[in-house]
Write a protein that holds these residues in place. Sequence first.
Motif, short mmCIF file in Angstrom:
data_model
loop_
_atom_site.label_atom_id
_atom_site.label_comp_id
_atom_site.label_asym_id
_atom_site.label_seq_id
_atom_site.Cartn_x
_atom_site.Cartn_y
_atom_site.Cartn_z
N LEU A 306 -69.36 30.41 91.19
CA LEU A 306 -68.17 30.28 92.03
C LEU A 306 -68.43 29.38 93.24
N ASP A 309 -67.95 25.82 92.57
CA ASP A 309 -66.67 25.40 91.99
C ASP A 309 -65.76 24.81 93.08
N VAL A 312 -62.86 26.77 94.82
CA VAL A 312 -63.21 27.95 95.63
C VAL A 312 -63.59 27.50 97.04
N VAL A 315 -67.73 31.86 99.14
CA VAL A 315 -68.11 33.12 98.49
C VAL A 315 -68.92 33.92 99.51
N PHE A 343 -64.42 36.22 97.35
CA PHE A 343 -64.36 34.77 97.48
C PHE A 343 -62.94 34.36 97.79
N LEU A 417 -63.15 33.77 84.58
CA LEU A 417 -62.84 33.28 85.93
C LEU A 417 -62.39 31.82 85.87
N ASP A 418 -63.05 31.03 85.00
CA ASP A 418 -62.76 29.60 84.88
C ASP A 418 -61.31 29.39 84.40
N LEU A 421 -58.81 30.46 87.16
CA LEU A 421 -58.75 29.48 88.27
C LEU A 421 -57.95 28.25 87.82
#
Length: 426
Positions: A306, A309, A312, A315, A343, A417-418, A421
């Motif tokens: 994260l 990325d 984001v 975190v 995050f 999560l990918d 997002l």
Amino acid sequence: MTQGFDTLQIHAGTAPDPATGARQVPIYQTTAYVFRDADHAAALFDLREVGYIYSRLTNPTVSALANRIAALEGGAGAVCVSSGHAAQIMALFPLMGPGLNIVASTRLYGGTITQFSQTIRRFGWSAKFVDFDDTAALEAAIDGNTRAVFCESISNPGGYVTDLPEVARIADAAGVPLIVDNTLASPYLCRPIEHGATLVVHSTTKYLTGNGTVTGGVIVDSGKFDWSASDKFPSLSAPEPAYHGLKFHEALGPMAFTFHSIAVGLRDLGMTMNPQGAHYTLMGIETLSLRMEKHVANARAVADWLERDPRVDYVTYAGLPSSPWHERAERLCPKGAGALFTFAVKGGYDPCVKFVDALKLFSHVANLGDTRSLVIHSASTTHRQLTPEQQEKAGAGPGVVRLSIGIEDPADLIADLDQALATACG
Ligand SMILES: *Cc1c(COP(=O)(O)O)cnc(C)c1O
């Protein structure tokens, strides 16, 4: 600790059942226990002999769990109760009275902030909230009416780690006990008593049970605090009117707090853990170290991903070298900084909510410390009753998502999560 943690989590507090030889701890589903005779009954009520009277006070299944957790935390004794929030009230109960206060960290579970800032006022108790990194402010907040200092070892939801030895030093100097909520670390990652805590509380609902089945709580006493060093703790040091004038500290020494919590606290407040609940938690605790190792490894992998990325903002995980609390985490929780962190999704509230809705493997629930990975938008849920200022201080602003990383395959968690997002920020 005489035996290793992995041994204690399976064996401490239990032996084959004396009546049947059952190897696993039986669920003693009974409310009462037969007295041998009238003298035996009187001895039990006088605390001259330790034994079972009535399951609001003690029960063999629940006691096995309490003794196991006491061993894992390195405490003298422990009392299991019906929830983590019950544990907090029960920890304060022998210490407090109308007009008295506690000094608490600003970085706490949202429900705890509400319990301390609102609900305990009905008892005439109050809490002063202080940033525990500001040691001068902490020292200044403790006054003649302060009876405890309260913080979390690793704090929910911001991934903050409290400098326990420093806070314990300040509490000691003021002659008041330090109470540490160790829910997020579990005794596998951090043992607050080794860093100076007097009492440790847990929501056993979380990692100790580990599979999201039952609510429970526990208060572990180090047995090291001298309740008689001042006149601040009369329930423990002076004749207790609620228990025919017994002087708990004089009579029971390091077990004074534990016995008071049972004989007066559970007797009169009744926040009892039931044996079925204790059974589930005993099952969970047997694998605590294995689960925590995997929780921590997964959390580290997900937090690393994260942080790199571009969708984001930041975190907050003390396991990341970029965290301001990384050094502290390495010192106090050398096996890992837990598996709960937050995050911020770029763009704030709207993408954040979209992201939560788009997750498939992560469950959107108000819980943490499950084998399953969980997600929650703290500002609209657990921290909803807080003012915007309290939310920011607790690390739960509008763009912030909290993750409780489970023990699934990390690649599957990252893939989920990918895709979420991508939906939120696409
Ligand atoms: C969940 C939680 C609590 C409250 O515990 P319950 O079992 O839900 O009553 C207290 N402190 C922390 C850190 C928690 O995560």
